[in-house]
Design an enzyme around this catalytic site. Structure first.
Site, PDB file in Angstrom:
ATOM      1  N   HIS A   1      53.620 -27.886  -3.014  1.00 32.69           N
ATOM      2  CA  HIS A   1      52.592 -26.921  -2.168  1.00 32.69           C
ATOM      3  C   HIS A   1      51.585 -28.177  -2.082  1.00 32.69           C
ATOM      4  O   HIS A   1      50.400 -27.827  -1.021  1.00 32.69           O
ATOM      5  CB  HIS A   1      52.403 -25.486  -2.668  1.00 32.69           C
ATOM      6  CG  HIS A   1      51.570 -25.688  -3.676  1.00 32.69           C
ATOM      7  ND1 HIS A   1      51.908 -25.443  -5.687  1.00 32.69           N
ATOM      8  CD2 HIS A   1      50.036 -25.995  -3.862  1.00 32.69           C
ATOM      9  CE1 HIS A   1      51.151 -25.456  -6.280  1.00 32.69           C
ATOM     10  NE2 HIS A   1      50.061 -26.090  -5.458  1.00 32.69           N
TER      11      HIS A   1
ATOM     12  N   SER B   1      46.778 -28.484  -9.791  1.00 26.81           N
ATOM     13  CA  SER B   1      48.577 -28.303  -8.718  1.00 26.81           C
ATOM     14  C   SER B   1      49.041 -29.747  -8.394  1.00 26.81           C
ATOM     15  O   SER B   1      48.840 -30.402  -8.517  1.00 26.81           O
ATOM     16  CB  SER B   1      48.374 -28.113  -7.927  1.00 26.81           C
ATOM     17  OG  SER B   1      48.467 -26.371  -7.226  1.00 26.81           O
TER      18      SER B   1
ATOM     19  N   ASP C   1      59.479 -24.588  -5.647  1.00 25.81           N
ATOM     20  CA  ASP C   1      57.711 -25.786  -5.969  1.00 25.81           C
ATOM     21  C   ASP C   1      57.616 -27.617  -6.613  1.00 25.81           C
ATOM     22  O   ASP C   1      57.065 -27.108  -7.289  1.00 25.81           O
ATOM     23  CB  ASP C   1      57.061 -24.957  -6.332  1.00 25.81           C
ATOM     24  CG  ASP C   1      55.591 -25.069  -5.602  1.00 25.81           C
ATOM     25  OD1 ASP C   1      55.464 -25.650  -4.721  1.00 25.81           O
ATOM     26  OD2 ASP C   1      54.571 -24.950  -6.534  1.00 25.81           O
TER      27      ASP C   1
END
Length: 366
Positions: free
Chosen positions: A176, A309, A206
């Site tokens: 992402h 992230s 992911d």
């Protein structure tokens, strides 16, 4: 012991307790002083050994848990080596003193485990021994392997983090972070910038693999073993939240095997904003959309914020044991004063990453 041996090896009984003592029923046993059927007379009580300074109540351990030996009696040592149970007891006492008097570090080196810092994920020690068990030691060892990622797409720019896994510039991050990007720039901890290309993606997990152009001699992170983690283990997180590169936070593992649901739709990818995810039937930080995937995650109370992230979750030995991927915020509005970390962060276990590397390196785009 107050007993002694004559030169001939004949046993010398304490005064009043020899073969002519007041115990005639035991005289048939006096030919062998170690005969188990011959108990010493009740009136004979050997002097109690003195306790070395710092000794505990039993004479073998200090009040602080440090084992000590009883003081050596002041008389000359026997001319013959003691045999039997006394010799064994002495050996055990010496070993106990050696272990009790040694440091925790000495025990760790023998066992190959870092018991002092309660890290159960792996026995590989990346942190120098002089800095074991310290957050500063973990950061010094691992920070050169963490990068900041800036991705540009039609929707704008987003910031995330990544982990160097090869010296020539392979970077693992979240899908992402880079999904839909037209260009990707990566900055290492020493300030050097590289252009990155996407090698492979796996939206169901992911994960994404990047390759830096023209990179060499980079410090690759050591990937640990997330199967050995325990709730309560100390961890450190390194990343670039809100574009603040080389940011370090710490905490513990709060839970294992959490089912976290994240979107796979490209228009839901928000590397620098509030990353939407679902847990326990509820959606957080925005709508996850209609296309989602679920994976088992490590839950941590180490502070994670937008931009973390793709960064590393690290054990106290300096091994990467997870890739930070989601965080709960009290508000879905990233500009709200109530937005930010509340100690509910999630990371993809590193064993999941390692099992997916071959697929990512093959160029799969899923």
């Amino acid at each position: 012991m107050t007993e002694s041996f004559r030169r001939s090896g004949e046993y010398e009984y304490p005064q009043g307790h020899g073969p002519q003592s007041a115990y005639p029923e035991q005289q048939q046993h006096t030919s062998s002083p170690v005969n188990p059927e011959w108990p010493p007379p009740p009136a004979y009580e050997p002097a109690q050994p003195a306790v070395a300074a710092g000794g505990g109540h039993d004479g073998y351990g200090g009040d602080d848990g440090t084992a000590v030996l009883a003081a050596v009696p002041a008389q000359p040592a026997p001319q013959r080596r003691a045999k039997g149970p006394f010799a064994l007891l002495a050996a055990v006492a010496i070993v106990a003193a050696a272990i009790g008097g040694g440091t925790a570090y000495g025990i760790q080196e023998l066992t190959g485990k870092d018991t002092a810092v309660s890290s159960s994920s792996t026995s590989t020690n990346v942190v120098p021994s002089s800095a074991k068990g310290t957050i500063a030691g973990v950061v010094a060892a691992v920070n050169p392997s963490i990068v900041e990622i800036n991705a540009t797409s039609n929707a704008g720019e987003s910031t995330g983090s990544g982990v160097i896994i090869t010296s020539d510039g392979q970077i693992i991050t979240n899908n992402h972070v880079i999904s839909g990007a037209s260009s990707i720039k990566v900055t290492t901890s020493d300030g050097k910038s590289y252009t990155a290309q996407v090698v492979g993606t796996d939206s169901k997990k992911d994960l994404a693999l990047l390759k830096l152009q023209g990179a060499s001699g980079l410090k690759a992170a050591t990937l640990g073993n997330s199967d050995g983690l325990q709730v309560g283990d100390q961890v450190v997180a390194i990343g670039s939240p809100e574009g603040l590169s080389d940011t370090v936070t710490s905490g513990i593992i709060s839970a294992l095997n959490r089912d976290v649901t994240v979107p796979t739709d490209e228009n839901q990818q928000q590397g620098g904003g509030q990353w939407p995810f679902a847990f326990g039937g509820r959606q957080f930080n925005g709508n996850t959309g209609s296309s989602t995937t679920t994976y088992k995650a490590i839950q941590t109370d180490a502070s994670l914020n937008p931009g973390n992230s793709g960064g590393a979750l690290i054990d106290m030995n300096g091994n990467v044991i997870g890739i930070n991927s989601a965080m709960y915020s009290a508000s879905s509005d990233s500009t709200s004063s109530s937005a930010g970390s509340v100690g509910l962060g999630f990371a993809i276990p590193i064993n999941t990453v390692k099992s997916d590397l071959a697929t990512l390196r093959s160029g799969s785009q899923s």
